[in-house]
Design an enzyme around this catalytic site. Structure first.
Site, mmCIF file in Angstrom:
data_model
loop_
_atom_site.group_PDB
_atom_site.id
_atom_site.type_symbol
_atom_site.label_atom_id
_atom_site.label_comp_id
_atom_site.label_asym_id
_atom_site.label_seq_id
_atom_site.Cartn_x
_atom_site.Cartn_y
_atom_site.Cartn_z
ATOM 1 N N HIS A 1 1.301 4.065 4.756
ATOM 2 C CA HIS A 1 0.488 3.469 3.684
ATOM 3 C C HIS A 1 -0.834 4.190 3.465
ATOM 4 O O HIS A 1 -1.210 4.409 2.325
ATOM 5 C CB HIS A 1 0.205 1.979 3.911
ATOM 6 C CG HIS A 1 -0.368 1.307 2.680
ATOM 7 N ND1 HIS A 1 0.312 1.270 1.484
ATOM 8 C CD2 HIS A 1 -1.550 0.687 2.446
ATOM 9 C CE1 HIS A 1 -0.426 0.639 0.587
ATOM 10 N NE2 HIS A 1 -1.558 0.282 1.136
ATOM 11 N N ASP B 1 7.523 3.905 1.825
ATOM 12 C CA ASP B 1 7.230 4.741 0.666
ATOM 13 C C ASP B 1 7.889 6.117 0.771
ATOM 14 O O ASP B 1 7.280 7.136 0.453
ATOM 15 C CB ASP B 1 5.716 4.880 0.439
ATOM 16 C CG ASP B 1 5.101 3.598 -0.108
ATOM 17 O OD1 ASP B 1 5.870 2.650 -0.379
ATOM 18 O OD2 ASP B 1 3.874 3.540 -0.255
ATOM 19 N N HIS C 1 5.989 0.727 -2.164
ATOM 20 C CA HIS C 1 6.513 1.290 -3.410
ATOM 21 C C HIS C 1 8.032 1.234 -3.514
ATOM 22 O O HIS C 1 8.569 1.053 -4.583
ATOM 23 C CB HIS C 1 6.090 2.755 -3.560
ATOM 24 C CG HIS C 1 4.706 2.920 -4.078
ATOM 25 N ND1 HIS C 1 3.610 2.874 -3.252
ATOM 26 C CD2 HIS C 1 4.228 3.104 -5.326
ATOM 27 C CE1 HIS C 1 2.516 3.044 -3.979
ATOM 28 N NE2 HIS C 1 2.874 3.181 -5.234
HETATM 29 MN MN LIG Z 1 2.145 5.186 -0.044
#
Ligand SMILES: [Mn+2]
Ligand SMILES: Nc1ncnc2c1ncn2[C@@H]1O[C@H](COP(=O)(O)OP(=O)(O)OP(=O)(O)O)[C@@H](O)[C@H]1O
Ligand SMILES: [Mg+2]
Lengths: 412, 525
Positions: free
Chosen positions: A196, A47, A83
């Site tokens: 995360h 991400d 993501h």
């Molecule tokens: Mn994240």
């Protein structure tokens, strides 16, 4: 020797200009700091970007800073997050990799039933790195199910495992959802670099020393901003190591200053609620701050539309606020819900419900509000309320209903 | 039709049948009388000799044969003269349409009976989605492999299940078999307090983990070194509330007051705060006597909690640590939530409590059971209980929590609450026990399914017979003589008490294909 561990930067998350600016500044500051401190390498555990292909503005920011690290001779090792990865399309991460600014550590070799991950070795420090990316909806469990753990456990040297996902044993305040048990990971490595979970945490378990999440640098979801405003420090992790991990420290990244205005309007009349919000807003000094106004509760009387939030926003910005965020989804009014007793014919109840709802809509178009709005809604409902008859094809039904509705709205 | 015997007398509940020579009837054998539109299923509960010759004459003849007689002396038509009489009772009438009634009439006088066959038991067949396989119908010691007993898991677990037997008769094997089948159903979630760590299957042993769908439907927690895919059983101390000890650890009123006070002052920190309290610092500025009482209360409280949870105080670091890793002041904050969520999603959650002492095990179960019951109560109020799977709490040595003595001397514990009112909320107990006689009658009668394995203790058998859903008054001897894996199911969900043979778990599990692996390639990014 030392390395920096980043995750959940979520570049491109912010949609408003002032916050985008802040997002950029924070990220650049962290990279500069890594360079200044002379880290041996940097881990990015998923991400990095908020979406797999963010817009050009965001990509440029990333390119520039990753080039800076590259030029400073600092290798970056990364896995995808939930993501910034897409199984069907490419990712801005791939671009950074193609440019030679970043190394993906997931290097599988096909070994039948098992997935064997080969270590990537950092040239300068000799550290070995391997890891898995995060997949959406717990799909990465399949990876772990088949991971050849023994292979990773049998290597020697300083070993790091990178991953992106919620490890059950590391959860604390989160609402419990799908999570990965730590036991899926290879045992006895030196450092487990996670991504995360958006807040910093560092724990050790038998067989799993130094399981660490740095958390987000700024924000990757709306709730993160609120948490920031309530005083949560954000940043990354710096790890000193030799043969083993020597020290793990959280390095806070300077962010914005915040002001949180929390208004419980439950049971208040709309004018009272508006007055309370105004007085609370007046009591703060918004200068240079991100102001988060959160209003919730069910109004005792009046409509939510009676509260002029845009005027409040304007006032705060004039007062020097850096940015104003208004969360009013938790605010409801009784009258909006329905008028209570469900007496009358179905048509009467429907009309009344439309009247109440439309009264809450703040748009200045006579054809969509007032009795004309109610008329139109009633007509539309008459068209839309009938499900598809068995003898009509789905496509035909869609066409017919759409045509009917658009004609009623006078849009043909 | 091979005839096993013929009805020659008796009455309802005790019919006399003369055994056909050559058919060796056993106690427990199931017989069938074919009637016009139905069959009547009967069970042998007693065997005795019958003879055409008067008793004194028999004895005399025996004397002649033994003492004087030629070696080949024989009766004239021996099968005709001497025979075996069976005492049988009618169990059920099965109609053409496979509906089953309680029999209210006798089989035809002189009617012929035959041994039961799988055809006759068709009404039992069929495994639906939430049905679980319990065993094969057994006629005496003969197992009828084609006649499988499947029960509706939602029914039996909502209404509590009791598994009584003396040691070594196959309780654990049965529980393992049942849980194995539950892994196929999402209609029931289970919390298993596995005090012997015998269900999961470690080190290559066959166990629940051998189930093909184990990855999705089984969750295993163990304090240290969890095998891949399973979880650390670590529960944060701040998940524990004073009421989780209720009915498990005995506290005086003063101790309870102290606990509540600490809980309201320190919330999640209350246990650590109590454990770390320095006794000498208590009660400054109070009268000496008050201070003394307070410090005694505190000392005893500390000791009780320390013992119950196996805690230790690390004076140097000033933290509370647990000896078996299960309780922790930092880690494990979400464990209880996770367990509860998995159960509410219809999974089987096995907690390896083998390293915990009795009280700690029950407290752990209490934390989770309390949450489940709370959630289900709330779901009922909101009208969404229908969407939830049935939840069952599997507990060994159940009298620890639902025994007469505990219930009389202490306040209710969560397990007894579930036994009494859980049914309304779809939460049930699966109680394994060697002693049923110490469980209050009201609770025992509420456990609407009992899978009775062998038991040589008269008192235990009586307690079970008295509380059974069917009339087992003639089955006392049968229960006493049940071999390993042989059982009788009595339940409001079966038409009559079913004699069954429970499969051997290892064999059963090995008949199913192992977890699929490597059939589909995964692309690794
Ligand atoms: Mn994240
Ligand atoms: N249905 C069965 N068929 C064949 N063997 C069985 C069966 N049930 C149990 N056994 C065997 O009998 C032995 C004892 O069984 P089990 O451990 O289930 O008994 P238990 O009642 O749980 O005993 P304990 O009171 O010691 O816990 C085991 O070796 C088991 O494999
Ligand atoms: Mg056992």
């Amino acid at each position: 020797m030392k390395f920096a561990h980043l995750a959940d930067v979520h570049l491109g998350f912010q949609k408003q200009e002032p916050l985008q600016e802040m997002e950029r500044r924070i990220f650049e500051g962290v990279v500069d700091r890594c360079i200044a401190e002379g880290v041996d390498f940097v881990l990015v555990c998923g991400d990095l970007f908020h979406v797999n292909i963010p817009d050009m503005r965001v990509q440029k920011i990333a390119m520039k800073k990753f080039r800076d690290m590259h030029d400073a001779g600092i290798p970056v090792y990364a896995v995808y997050g939930s993501h910034d990865f897409s199984p069907t399309s490419s990712s801005a991460i791939d671009l950074l990799e193609a440019a030679g600014y970043l190394n993906k550590v997931t290097v599988p070799s096909d070994d039948g039933d098992l997935i064997r991950l080969n270590y990537v070795q950092d040239k300068n420090t000799g550290a070995r790195l391997a890891g898995f990316s995060g997949l959406k909806a717990g799909r990465d469990v399949e990876y772990y199910e088949r991971l050849d753990r023994e292979y990773l456990e049998s290597a020697d040297g300083f070993r790091i495992f990178l991953f992106h996902g919620a490890v059950g044993e590391m959860l604390q305040d989160e609402i419990s959802g799908e999570s990965l048990p730590l036991s899926y990971m290879p045992r006895g490595l030196d450092y487990y670099a996670g991504g995360h979970l958006h807040t910093f945490r560092n724990r050790s378990f038998s067989g799993y020393e130094n399981v660490v999440y740095p958390g987000t640098l700024f924000a990757g979801q709306t709730a993160d901003m609120e948490e920031n405003a309530r005083g949560r420090g954000r940043g990354f992790v710096m790890v000193d190591f030799g043969d083993r991990v020597e020290r793990v420290r959280f390095v806070e990244a300077p962010g914005c200053r915040y002001e949180m205005v929390d208004v419980d309007a439950d049971g208040l009349a709309s004018e009272e609620a508006a007055a309370r919000i105004r007085s609370m807003v007046d009591s703060i000094d918004p200068t240079g701050k991100v102001v988060i106004l959160k209003a919730y509760g069910e109004l005792g009387s009046g409509r939510t539309a009676d509260i002029d939030f845009s005027a409040i926003r304007k006032g705060l910005l004039q007062g020097g606020a850096y940015h104003v965020m208004i969360h009013r989804r938790g605010l409801t009014s009784k009258e909006y819900k329905t008028r209570g007793e469900s007496t009358g014919t179905r048509e009467e109840i429907e009309r009344r419900t439309f009247q109440d709802s439309i009264a809450n809509v703040r748009i200045k178009r006579a054809d969509l509000t007032g009795h004309r709005g109610v008329d139109l809604s009633t007509k539309l409902l008459a068209t839309l309320r009938h499900p598809r008859p068995d003898n009509e094809k789905k496509a035909d039904y869609e066409r017919r209903v759409t045509a009917d509705a658009t004609s009623k709205m006078g849009l043909e | 039709m091979s005839v096993a015997g013929q009805v020659v007398g008796g009455g309802i509940g005790d019919i006399l049948v003369r055994q056909q020579s050559g058919s060796r009837l056993e106690v427990g054998d199931l017989l069938v009388s074919e009637e016009e539109n139905s069959i009547l299923i009967l069970e042998v509960f007693g065997l005795q000799y019958g003879s055409q010759i008067d008793g004194r004459v028999q004895e005399m003849m025996s004397g002649v044969i033994l003492e004087e007689g030629p070696p080949d002396a024989e009766f004239y038509e021996p099968n005709f003269v001497n025979y075996v009489m069976a005492r049988v009772k009618a169990l059920a009438r099965v109609n053409r349409d496979l509906s089953v009634n309680l029999p209210k009439s006798l089989p035809a006088f002189f009617g012929k009976l035959r041994i039961i066959s799988s055809e006759d038991l068709k009404f039992l067949q069929g495994g639906g989605r939430d049905r679980i396989f319990i065993g094969y119908i057994r006629s005496g010691s003969k197992v009828i492999r084609d006649a499988k007993v499947w029960l509706d898991a939602r029914d039996i677990f909502t209404h509590h299940l009791l598994i009584p037997a003396t040691t070594g008769r196959g309780k654990s094997n049965l529980v393992k078999c049942i849980l194995y089948h539950l892994l196929d159903s999402s209609g029931v979630g289970a919390l298993v307090l596995d005090a012997h760590n015998e269900y999961y299957g470690l080190n290559g042993e066959v166990g629940l983990s051998s189930h093909p769908d184990a990855r999705n439907s089984l969750v295993y927690y163990t304090p240290t070194d969890p095998p891949p895919g399973s979880r650390h059983l670590t529960i944060s101390l701040d998940t524990i509330r004073p009421d989780h000890f209720e009915g498990i650890v005995e506290f005086s009123d003063a101790q309870v007051r102290t606990m509540r006070k600490y809980y309201s002052d320190y919330r999640g920190e209350w246990i650590s705060q109590i454990m770390l309290t320095d006794l000498s610092m208590l009660g400054e500025a109070e009268s000496r006597r008050d201070a003394e009482t307070r410090s005694i209360t505190m000392a005893v409280l500390q000791q009780k909690i320390r013992q119950a949870l196996d805690l230790e105080v690390d004076r140097e670091q000033n933290v509370v640590v647990s000896r078996h890793n299960v309780f922790d002041s930092v880690r494990g904050g979400r464990t209880a939530d996770e367990v509860v969520r998995n159960i509410e999603e219809g999974r089987v959650v096995v907690l390896d409590t083998s390293k915990l002492n009795d009280q700690a095990e029950l407290v752990v179960g209490s934390i989770i059971a309390t949450r489940i019951l709370d959630h289900y109560r709330e779901a009922k109020t909101r009208g969404v209980l229908r969407d939830k799977p049935v939840a069952t709490i599997v507990i060994e040595e159940a009298p620890r929590v639902i025994g007469e003595e505990v219930l009389q001397s202490r306040t209710n514990n969560i397990y007894s609450t579930i036994a009494r009112e859980g049914r309304k909320f779809k939460v049930g107990l699966t109680a394994v026990t060697q002693l049923s006689s110490v469980i209050p009658k009201a609770i025992l009668a509420n456990m609407n399914t009992k899978i009775i394995l062998g038991n040589e203790m008269k008192m235990e058998r009586m307690a079970l017979i008295e509380s059974a859903s069917q009339d087992l008054s003639e089955d006392d001897r049968t229960i006493a003589s049940l071999d390993r894996g042989e059982a009788i199911i009595t339940s409001i969900f079966v038409p009559f008490a079913l004699p069954i043979q429970i499969p051997h778990f290892e064999e059963m599990a090995q008949q199913r294909p192992p977890p699929a692996s490597g059939t589909t390639r995964v692309k690794v990014f």
